[in-house]
Design an enzyme around this catalytic site. Structure first.
Site, mmCIF file in Angstrom:
data_model
loop_
_atom_site.group_PDB
_atom_site.id
_atom_site.type_symbol
_atom_site.label_atom_id
_atom_site.label_comp_id
_atom_site.label_asym_id
_atom_site.label_seq_id
_atom_site.Cartn_x
_atom_site.Cartn_y
_atom_site.Cartn_z
ATOM 1 N N GLU A 155 40.026 20.839 -29.714
ATOM 2 C CA GLU A 155 40.600 20.092 -30.966
ATOM 3 C C GLU A 155 40.791 20.802 -32.070
ATOM 4 O O GLU A 155 40.374 20.683 -33.245
ATOM 5 C CB GLU A 155 39.525 18.923 -31.180
ATOM 6 C CG GLU A 155 39.104 18.021 -30.228
ATOM 7 C CD GLU A 155 38.355 16.779 -30.496
ATOM 8 O OE1 GLU A 155 38.028 16.640 -31.742
ATOM 9 O OE2 GLU A 155 38.057 16.018 -29.748
ATOM 10 N N GLU A 262 38.927 14.422 -19.751
ATOM 11 C CA GLU A 262 37.853 13.613 -20.311
ATOM 12 C C GLU A 262 38.422 11.969 -20.269
ATOM 13 O O GLU A 262 38.291 11.204 -21.148
ATOM 14 C CB GLU A 262 37.886 13.666 -21.865
ATOM 15 C CG GLU A 262 37.411 15.219 -22.226
ATOM 16 C CD GLU A 262 36.942 15.209 -23.664
ATOM 17 O OE1 GLU A 262 36.850 14.273 -24.336
ATOM 18 O OE2 GLU A 262 36.882 16.570 -24.225
HETATM 19 C C1 XIL Z 1 31.593 12.935 -27.511
HETATM 20 C C2 XIL Z 1 30.249 12.635 -26.849
HETATM 21 O O1 XIL Z 1 30.440 11.969 -25.277
HETATM 22 C C3 XIL Z 1 29.376 11.847 -27.779
HETATM 23 O O2 XIL Z 1 27.831 11.586 -26.917
HETATM 24 C C4 XIL Z 1 29.142 12.381 -28.697
HETATM 25 O O3 XIL Z 1 28.480 11.660 -29.861
HETATM 26 C C5 XIL Z 1 30.614 13.023 -29.397
HETATM 27 O O4 XIL Z 1 30.972 13.577 -28.669
HETATM 28 N N1 XIL Z 1 36.309 14.698 -27.333
HETATM 29 C C6 XIL Z 1 35.526 15.566 -26.839
HETATM 30 C C7 XIL Z 1 34.125 15.348 -26.422
HETATM 31 O O5 XIL Z 1 35.872 16.746 -26.695
HETATM 32 O O6 XIL Z 1 33.393 16.540 -26.469
HETATM 33 C C8 XIL Z 1 33.515 14.093 -27.093
HETATM 34 O O7 XIL Z 1 32.324 13.637 -26.412
HETATM 35 C C9 XIL Z 1 34.673 13.124 -26.879
HETATM 36 C C10 XIL Z 1 35.934 13.350 -27.560
#
Ligand code: XIL
Length: 358
Positions: A155, A262
């Site tokens: 990100e 994801e």
């Molecule tokens: C999220 C987790 O699933 C949560 O438990 C935490 O509170 C925040 O992060 N993009 C990403 C992940 O790259 O690392 C994120 O994971 C979700 C969005």
């Protein structure tokens, strides 16, 4: 029109229901066995380690493991000078025992940077650059040859539209060069590791996507050791397939590995911030379940058909059941984004996904 085959007539996704996982027998085909590329899921190891039902399903369906939070900087280095690799060692033992690929999520992310790093960086900019190098060398070096690939920078771009993310300590202090530096350090620490730039909404925000592609192509041209693009792919039911297909295809044209890193598919909306959920639909109807199955099916099909086989790094689900999904606590909405329900029973989405992978 090349993409026409994707948009087929919907059909119903019924399974035989599947026996409760407690019975030890899983009456559903295995996702990873059916697939030509790795299929992963993100998990938090501490509850997972003591959850036999979840483990049985995980071993059945997945051959790639992503840590939901355990491999982030705040977990590895909660305070200055203290590396805590104990959980990662346990995860690695689990994945090796079960013949699974361990994927490293992530090295540098504004959102998982511990406060002590931010404070120190503001006082001493040079320290941050040096810290990044030491952190990546130590971490990637320790798991050289064991962690297969990494989200090196997560990100790094603005939430919406083109441009670098300015609300990141890394950008604030080091400028945009920190991104390529991170790739160099990771490559030096493990020359074999597959190195990704990973971001969200890039499958649908074309300005953001184009900015990312320009950055990636510039890296390739200048020999920055990037090997892949990660599409987080937290999508909604109403994101058009045509848009997803066009960005996937363009990303594949770079020749890099493509990871859907994801995946989940929600019905409601959010504004990309914690607590920013908009609850439009309060219950999950059979019709919605079928539509979601169709979307999982189409996504799997697009990935298969648009990404050349030697660029298919795999598809990873960000959690695989509605009980543990991050969507609910993070955005503060009720939703049903995954392939198993709250009771760990298969949803039509599982059968849709299976059908698309087959
Ligand atoms: C999220 C987790 O699933 C949560 O438990 C935490 O509170 C925040 O992060 N993009 C990403 C992940 O790259 O690392 C994120 O994971 C979700 C969005």
């Amino acid at each position: 029109m090349k993409l026409r085959y994707i948009f087929i007539t919907p059909f119903l996704f019924f399974g035989c229901g599947g026996l409760p996982p407690e019975d030890g027998f899983i009456d559903v085909d295995s996702l990873h066995t059916i697939s030509n590329f790795p299929i992963g899921a993100a998990l938090r190891f501490l509850p997972f380690r003591n959850d036999p039902a979840l483990q049985r399903l995980q071993k059945h369906h997945f051959d790639s493991y992503t840590a939901g939070n355990d491999m982030k900087m705040y977990s590895i280095m909660p305070e200055e000078g203290v590396y805590d690799f104990s959980l990662i060692d346990a995860i690695l033992a689990y994945t090796q025992e079960n013949d699974q690929r361990l994927f490293g999520h992530n090295l540098i992310w504004h959102s998982s940077t511990p406060n002590w790093v931010k404070k120190k960086a503001q006082k001493d900019p040079e320290w941050l650059s040096d810290f990044m190098k030491r952190y990546i060398y130590t971490y990637v070096g320790r798991y050289r040859g064991a962690v297969h690939g990494w989200d090196v920078v997560n990100e790094g771009l603005r939430t919406k539209g083109g441009g670098y993310r300015e609300d990141s300590i890394w950008y604030e202090v080091l400028g945009s060069r920190y991104i390529e530096q991170a790739f160099h350090y990771a490559h030096e620490a493990d020359p074999e590791a597959v190195l990704f730039y990973n971001d969200f909404n890039t499958e649908r925000d074309l300005e953001k996507f184009n900015f990312m592609i320009d950055m990636v192509e510039d890296f390739i041209k200048r020999g920055v050791p990037i090997s892949g693009i990660g599409f987080q792919m937290h999508i909604r039911m109403d994101i058009p397939n045509e848009v997803i297909a066009s960005t996937l295809q363009r990303a594949a044209d770079t020749g890099l590995q493509i990871h859907l890193s994801e995946v989940d598919i929600i019905f409601n909306h959010h504004d990309d911030t914690r607590g920013g959920g908009v609850q439009k639909l309060k219950t999950l109807t059979p019709k919605m379940e079928q539509a979601q199955a169709q979307k999982y099916y189409e996504l799997a099909l697009m990935y298969q058909n648009l990404i050349p086989a030697d660029q298919q790094y795999g598809i990873t689900l960000w959690g695989f059941n509605d009980r543990d999904t991050w969507i609910r606590p993070f955005f503060g909405i009720q939703d049903w984004p995954t392939i198993y329900d709250e009771r760990l029973q298969p949803k039509p989405a599982l059968y849709g996904f299976l059908k698309g992978l087959r």
